[in-house]
Design a protein around this motif. Structure first.
Motif, PDB file in Angstrom:
ATOM      1  N   HIS A   1       0.849  -1.188   0.000  1.00 53.65           N
ATOM      2  CA  HIS A   1       0.000   0.000   0.000  1.00 53.65           C
ATOM      3  C   HIS A   1       0.889   1.243   0.000  1.00 53.65           C
ATOM      4  N   ARG A   2       0.661   2.126  -0.947  1.00 55.02           N
ATOM      5  CA  ARG A   2       1.375   3.402  -0.928  1.00 55.02           C
ATOM      6  C   ARG A   2       0.660   4.343   0.030  1.00 55.02           C
ATOM      7  N   LEU A   3       1.388   4.771   1.068  1.00 59.64           N
ATOM      8  CA  LEU A   3       0.829   5.723   2.028  1.00 59.64           C
ATOM      9  C   LEU A   3       1.340   7.133   1.807  1.00 59.64           C
ATOM     10  N   GLY A   4       2.543   7.257   1.215  1.00 66.10           N
ATOM     11  CA  GLY A   4       3.145   8.578   1.128  1.00 66.10           C
ATOM     12  C   GLY A   4       3.574   9.055   2.503  1.00 66.10           C
ATOM     13  N   GLY A   5       3.811  10.345   2.634  1.00 66.71           N
ATOM     14  CA  GLY A   5       4.225  10.905   3.915  1.00 66.71           C
ATOM     15  C   GLY A   5       5.726  11.084   3.977  1.00 66.71           C
ATOM     16  N   HIS A   6       6.409  10.114   4.514  1.00 62.31           N
ATOM     17  CA  HIS A   6       7.865  10.178   4.663  1.00 62.31           C
ATOM     18  C   HIS A   6       8.527  10.406   3.301  1.00 62.31           C
ATOM     19  N   TYR A   7       8.057   9.720   2.286  1.00 64.86           N
ATOM     20  CA  TYR A   7       8.393   9.938   0.883  1.00 64.86           C
ATOM     21  C   TYR A   7       7.096   9.859   0.088  1.00 64.86           C
ATOM     22  N   LYS A   8       7.117  10.413  -1.111  1.00 66.26           N
ATOM     23  CA  LYS A   8       5.897  10.399  -1.920  1.00 66.26           C
ATOM     24  C   LYS A   8       5.428   8.973  -2.200  1.00 66.26           C
TER      25      LYS A   8
ATOM     26  N   VAL B   1      -1.237  13.324   7.679  1.00 63.77           N
ATOM     27  CA  VAL B   1      -1.468  12.253   8.654  1.00 63.77           C
ATOM     28  C   VAL B   1      -2.928  11.820   8.622  1.00 63.77           C
ATOM     29  N   GLU B   2      -3.837  12.742   8.453  1.00 64.13           N
ATOM     30  CA  GLU B   2      -5.256  12.390   8.346  1.00 64.13           C
ATOM     31  C   GLU B   2      -5.501  11.508   7.131  1.00 64.13           C
ATOM     32  N   ARG B   3      -4.877  11.816   6.015  1.00 66.43           N
ATOM     33  CA  ARG B   3      -5.015  10.987   4.818  1.00 66.43           C
ATOM     34  C   ARG B   3      -4.442   9.592   5.051  1.00 66.43           C
ATOM     35  N   ILE B   4      -3.273   9.517   5.716  1.00 64.72           N
ATOM     36  CA  ILE B   4      -2.675   8.225   6.029  1.00 64.72           C
ATOM     37  C   ILE B   4      -3.605   7.402   6.924  1.00 64.72           C
ATOM     38  N   LEU B   5      -4.198   8.035   7.914  1.00 65.07           N
ATOM     39  CA  LEU B   5      -5.128   7.332   8.805  1.00 65.07           C
ATOM     40  C   LEU B   5      -6.319   6.789   8.031  1.00 65.07           C
TER      41      LEU B   5
ATOM     42  N   GLU C   1      -0.511  -6.372  19.998  1.00 59.88           N
ATOM     43  CA  GLU C   1      -1.963  -6.545  19.980  1.00 59.88           C
ATOM     44  C   GLU C   1      -2.646  -5.202  19.724  1.00 59.88           C
ATOM     45  N   GLU C   2      -3.812  -5.273  19.064  1.00 58.65           N
ATOM     46  CA  GLU C   2      -4.646  -4.091  18.803  1.00 58.65           C
ATOM     47  C   GLU C   2      -3.859  -2.972  18.129  1.00 58.65           C
ATOM     48  N   ALA C   3      -2.980  -3.374  17.215  1.00 54.43           N
ATOM     49  CA  ALA C   3      -2.093  -2.396  16.585  1.00 54.43           C
ATOM     50  C   ALA C   3      -2.869  -1.377  15.750  1.00 54.43           C
ATOM     51  N   LYS C   4      -3.905  -1.803  15.064  1.00 56.51           N
ATOM     52  CA  LYS C   4      -4.651  -0.857  14.233  1.00 56.51           C
ATOM     53  C   LYS C   4      -5.227   0.266  15.079  1.00 56.51           C
ATOM     54  N   GLN C   5      -5.829  -0.073  16.196  1.00 51.16           N
ATOM     55  CA  GLN C   5      -6.406   0.950  17.066  1.00 51.16           C
ATOM     56  C   GLN C   5      -5.322   1.862  17.622  1.00 51.16           C
ATOM     57  N   ARG C   6      -4.166   1.284  17.934  1.00 55.30           N
ATOM     58  CA  ARG C   6      -3.071   2.101  18.460  1.00 55.30           C
ATOM     59  C   ARG C   6      -2.567   3.090  17.408  1.00 55.30           C
ATOM     60  N   VAL C   7      -2.505   2.662  16.151  1.00 54.82           N
ATOM     61  CA  VAL C   7      -2.068   3.561  15.080  1.00 54.82           C
ATOM     62  C   VAL C   7      -3.068   4.699  14.896  1.00 54.82           C
TER      63      VAL C   7
END
Length: 274
Positions: A169-176, A225-229, A250-256
């Protein structure tokens, strides 16, 4: 002519007679040139020195970590994901020797190499040639490739399924073109996310952060960051491994998601008043 390697970031360059005058990765604002100055080595020098070795450790079913000791370059961890006879090397490290090649072949070799972003390209072509594997890099980061190869596949779009259940998945952010890997069958089918430092686990292992430059403490804008979320909300996972062997078990998605929301509040000035 030899392929020189920058000792600060660990990225390998095209074959030349003379050492490069500078490292394009380290002179860019997301990285840095060592306070001791620019220095270079080669993979053969690293192997012949006898100083370095790679440790390959089983983290959990279908997942091995690969680390170099003593630490070299940025010091990241690479991971070997094994799923239904298909092996993916996630991110790369610079040091590669016959012992490492032998051990990985005992684990079934490497069918594909996938990279999160340019800081971890390291000696990716050496790895690709040793295992006859394609390298997957998002086309948005094409300009940062310092050693060209027919093994490199520049993919486009927002996601790419390498194998059923293994998706980039391309998230961008740190690099395009910054990319993460979703392993749907990992952690007993609960899902594992391998993030490099596109999403980085912080000192408190229950939280993560998102940065344009970690080395130089340059944050990302809250809108990014909102777009990444929003992208991460569409991925199911319960465990997360980052580039420096930090794990949310555990519960990594919620933590992110909670970390991202906290990050946005901090940038918007609503988290605290100091």
């Amino acid at each position: 002519m030899v392929h020189y390697i920058c000792e600060t970031c660990g990225v390998q360059y095209e074959r030349t007679n003379e050492v490069p005058s500078y490292c394009v990765i380290c002179t860019e604002e997301r990285q840095y040139v060592s306070s001791m100055g620019q220095s270079w080595t080669t993979l053969s020098q690293m192997v012949e020195s006898g100083i370095y070795k790679n440790s390959i450790n089983l983290e959990e079913e279908g997942l091995h970590s690969i680390n170099t000791t003593p630490s070299f370059g940025i010091g990241q961890t690479a991971y070997l994901v094994q799923d239904k006879g298909y092996n993916v090397l996630w991110d790369c490290i610079t040091f590669l020797d016959p012992h490492t090649i032998e051990k990985i072949k005992e684990l079934g070799g490497i069918d594909a190499i996938a990279l999160s972003h340019p800081h971890y390209y390291s000696s990716q072509v050496e790895w690709a040639e040793a295992f006859n594997a394609p390298i997957y890099i998002h086309e948005d980061d094409k300009e940062w490739v310092t050693r060209q190869s027919d093994n490199i596949i520049f993919w486009s779009g927002e996601s790419l399924e390498l194998q059923e259940g293994i998706v980039l998945h391309r998230l961008g952010g740190h690099y395009k073109g910054a990319t993460i890997l979703e392993w749907q069958n990992g952690h007993a089918q609960k899902g594992i996310l391998l993030t490099g430092d596109i999403v980085r686990v912080v000192a408190d292992r229950q939280w993560v952060s998102f940065m344009y430059s970690y080395a130089n403490f340059i944050p990302l804008p809250s809108s990014t960051v909102e777009r990444i979320l929003n992208d991460i909300r569409n991925i199911e996972f319960s465990r997360l491994y980052d580039a420096f062997h930090r794990i949310i078990k555990e519960e990594a998605k919620q933590r992110v998601i909670e970390s991202g929301e906290r990050y946005i509040k901090a940038l918007d000035g609503t988290l605290f008043n100091t």
